[in-house]
Enzyme design. Structure first.
Site, PDB file in Angstrom:
ATOM      1  CG  ASP A  21      -2.147   0.825   1.099  1.00 31.33           C
ATOM      2  OD1 ASP A  21      -2.219   1.484  -0.110  1.00 31.33           O
ATOM      3  OD2 ASP A  21      -2.728   1.213   2.087  1.00 31.33           O
ATOM      4  N   GLY A  24       0.281   5.594  -4.567  1.00 34.88           N
ATOM      5  CA  GLY A  24      -0.304   6.631  -4.829  1.00 34.88           C
ATOM      6  C   GLY A  24       0.188   7.833  -4.118  1.00 34.88           C
ATOM      7  CD1 TRP A  26       7.445   6.627  -1.992  1.00 36.26           C
ATOM      8  CD2 TRP A  26       7.138   6.649  -4.355  1.00 36.26           C
ATOM      9  NE1 TRP A  26       8.567   6.477  -2.679  1.00 36.26           N
ATOM     10  CE2 TRP A  26       8.493   6.292  -4.010  1.00 36.26           C
ATOM     11  CE3 TRP A  26       6.830   6.799  -5.659  1.00 36.26           C
ATOM     12  CZ2 TRP A  26       9.526   6.780  -5.028  1.00 36.26           C
ATOM     13  CZ3 TRP A  26       7.822   6.704  -6.602  1.00 36.26           C
ATOM     14  CH2 TRP A  26       9.144   6.622  -6.520  1.00 36.26           C
ATOM     15  CG  HIS A  38       0.479   1.799  -9.288  1.00 36.49           C
ATOM     16  ND1 HIS A  38       0.158   1.352  -8.135  1.00 36.49           N
ATOM     17  CD2 HIS A  38      -0.602   2.403  -9.895  1.00 36.49           C
ATOM     18  CE1 HIS A  38      -0.892   2.049  -7.619  1.00 36.49           C
ATOM     19  NE2 HIS A  38      -1.674   2.599  -8.823  1.00 36.49           N
ATOM     20  CB  SER A  66      -8.478  -5.270  -3.921  1.00 39.51           C
ATOM     21  OG  SER A  66      -9.106  -4.023  -4.160  1.00 39.51           O
ATOM     22  CD  GLU A  68     -13.077  -4.676  -2.475  1.00 40.07           C
ATOM     23  OE1 GLU A  68     -12.000  -4.930  -2.612  1.00 40.07           O
ATOM     24  OE2 GLU A  68     -14.097  -5.434  -2.153  1.00 40.07           O
ATOM     25  CG  ASN A  69      -7.252  -2.185  -6.361  1.00 41.99           C
ATOM     26  OD1 ASN A  69      -6.514  -2.881  -6.022  1.00 41.99           O
ATOM     27  ND2 ASN A  69      -7.853  -1.143  -5.173  1.00 41.99           N
ATOM     28  CB  SER A 197      -8.062  -3.875   2.763  1.00 33.86           C
ATOM     29  OG  SER A 197      -7.782  -2.674   3.234  1.00 33.86           O
ATOM     30  CD  GLU A 208       1.346 -12.818  16.088  1.00 32.09           C
ATOM     31  OE1 GLU A 208       1.165 -11.714  16.251  1.00 32.09           O
ATOM     32  OE2 GLU A 208       0.840 -13.471  16.886  1.00 32.09           O
TER      33      GLU A 208
HETATM   34  C1  FPP Z   1      -1.566   0.016  -3.559  1.00 32.05           C
HETATM   35  O1  FPP Z   1      -1.120   1.579  -3.465  1.00 32.05           O
HETATM   36  C2  FPP Z   1      -0.966  -0.595  -4.674  1.00 32.05           C
HETATM   37  C3  FPP Z   1      -1.834  -1.355  -5.742  1.00 32.05           C
HETATM   38  C4  FPP Z   1      -3.399  -1.122  -5.567  1.00 32.05           C
HETATM   39  C5  FPP Z   1      -1.280  -1.728  -6.678  1.00 32.05           C
HETATM   40  C6  FPP Z   1       0.111  -2.698  -6.576  1.00 32.05           C
HETATM   41  C7  FPP Z   1       0.844  -2.999  -7.722  1.00 32.05           C
HETATM   42  C8  FPP Z   1       1.994  -2.833  -7.900  1.00 32.05           C
HETATM   43  C9  FPP Z   1       3.249  -2.849  -6.821  1.00 32.05           C
HETATM   44  C10 FPP Z   1       2.430  -3.170  -9.325  1.00 32.05           C
HETATM   45  C11 FPP Z   1       2.372  -4.497 -10.058  1.00 32.05           C
HETATM   46  C12 FPP Z   1       2.538  -5.602  -9.127  1.00 32.05           C
HETATM   47  C13 FPP Z   1       3.152  -6.689  -9.657  1.00 32.05           C
HETATM   48  C14 FPP Z   1       2.957  -7.964  -8.743  1.00 32.05           C
HETATM   49  C15 FPP Z   1       3.778  -7.006 -11.032  1.00 32.05           C
HETATM   50  P1  FPP Z   1      -2.303   2.549  -3.442  1.00 32.05           P
HETATM   51  O2  FPP Z   1      -2.418   2.900  -4.999  1.00 32.05           O
HETATM   52  O3  FPP Z   1      -3.331   2.026  -2.991  1.00 32.05           O
HETATM   53  O4  FPP Z   1      -1.681   3.486  -2.620  1.00 32.05           O
HETATM   54  P2  FPP Z   1      -2.407   4.799  -1.886  1.00 32.05           P
HETATM   55  O5  FPP Z   1      -3.084   4.217  -0.771  1.00 32.05           O
HETATM   56  O6  FPP Z   1      -1.340   5.618  -1.350  1.00 32.05           O
HETATM   57  O7  FPP Z   1      -3.314   5.492  -2.726  1.00 32.05           O
END
Ligand code: FPP
Length: 247
Positions: A21, A24, A26, A38, A66, A68-69, A197, A208
């Protein structure tokens, strides 16, 4: 501090689950679009996979997308799917070199055709590897998984393949997408959020939790080592008393 040296290699978890998590936020801090976060998150995926395999962790499960994404802006969803295809294709040879098997859980048939194809090819191409199983939770949510399992079970009861009295936790577990994977002993979530989540709710009954104040793109192997040291300092009682554990 050299956290690596503080880990007891005899008491490692078999399975670590991760909620990646903070991509975004970052990116926003850097004045960049969310997709930039990402893209940089992929480096952390590589780092945690490498470090886990080197330590001897047998199962690593990452929450990549997810159910929900799908509600995110269309542009972000499309970019995430493209990143997934690109990363999976690029990493197959590294996975094979490191003897890592790729696996996926979630409603995979609903992924865009290209993503689904790349995923199936990578799963097939790494299926004989046995050093570590890297599972991507994709279009995954626990409530979907549990509902899906209940439906499958109901169908099998209707067909007469199983009867109501035979249904116990072990049988129910066999209907989940994680049926060949032991429950995670440790779950790590980055970004400071303290929630599960809709992730592995059945499987994490005794897990844990370790919540880290670092955004996913900044996650490195030292954070993993620190989480493992924290994990090993805890007493896992599974409903028993401390005294029962030492007897
Ligand atoms: C959550 O950060 C991250 C995700 C929903 C996507 C994760 C995907 C990757 C790390 C890249 C691809 C992965 C693989 C395995 C190839 P967020 O966007 O929810 O961040 P925020 O909470 O700051 O908005």
């Amino acid at each position: 501090m050299n956290w690596d040296s503080k880990i007891n290699k005899e008491r490692l978890p078999k399975h670590i689950a991760v909620i990646m998590d903070g991509n975004g936020r970052w990116a926003k801090l850097k004045g960049k679009p969310r997709v930039f976060g990402h893209k940089n998150g992929v480096k952390s995926v590589r780092e945690i996979s490498e470090a886990s395999a080197e330590l001897g962790i047998k199962y690593l499960t990452l929450y990549a997308f997810s159910t929900e994404n799908w509600n995110r802006p269309k542009l972000e969803v499309t970019a995430l799917m493209a990143l997934l295809v690109e990363t999976i294709r690029k990493e197959i040879s590294t996975l094979n070199k490191n003897n890592i098997r790729l696996n996926a859980i979630g409603e995979l048939s609903k992924l865009p055709g290209k993503s689904h194809k790349a995923l199936v090819e990578a799963i097939e191409g790494t299926k004989t590897n046995d050093r570590m199983t890297l599972t991507l939770a994709l279009n995954y949510s626990s409530r979907w998984e549990l509902t899906h399992a209940a439906k499958q079970l109901a169908k099998d009861v209707k067909k007469g393949l199983i009867n109501e009295e035979q249904i116990d936790e072990k049988v129910f577990n066999s209907y989940l997408s994680t049926n060949n994977i032991p429950d995670p002993e440790l779950m790590i979530r980055t970004s400071g959020e303290k929630r599960v989540s809709n992730y592995l709710l059945w499987q994490m009954a005794y897990t844990e939790f370790c919540f880290l104040d670092v955004f996913w793109p900044d996650f490195n192997r030292e954070h993993l080592y620190k989480a493992l040291v924290d994990f090993q300092s805890r007493e896992r009682r599974f409903g028993k008393t401390s005294e029962q554990l030492t007897n």
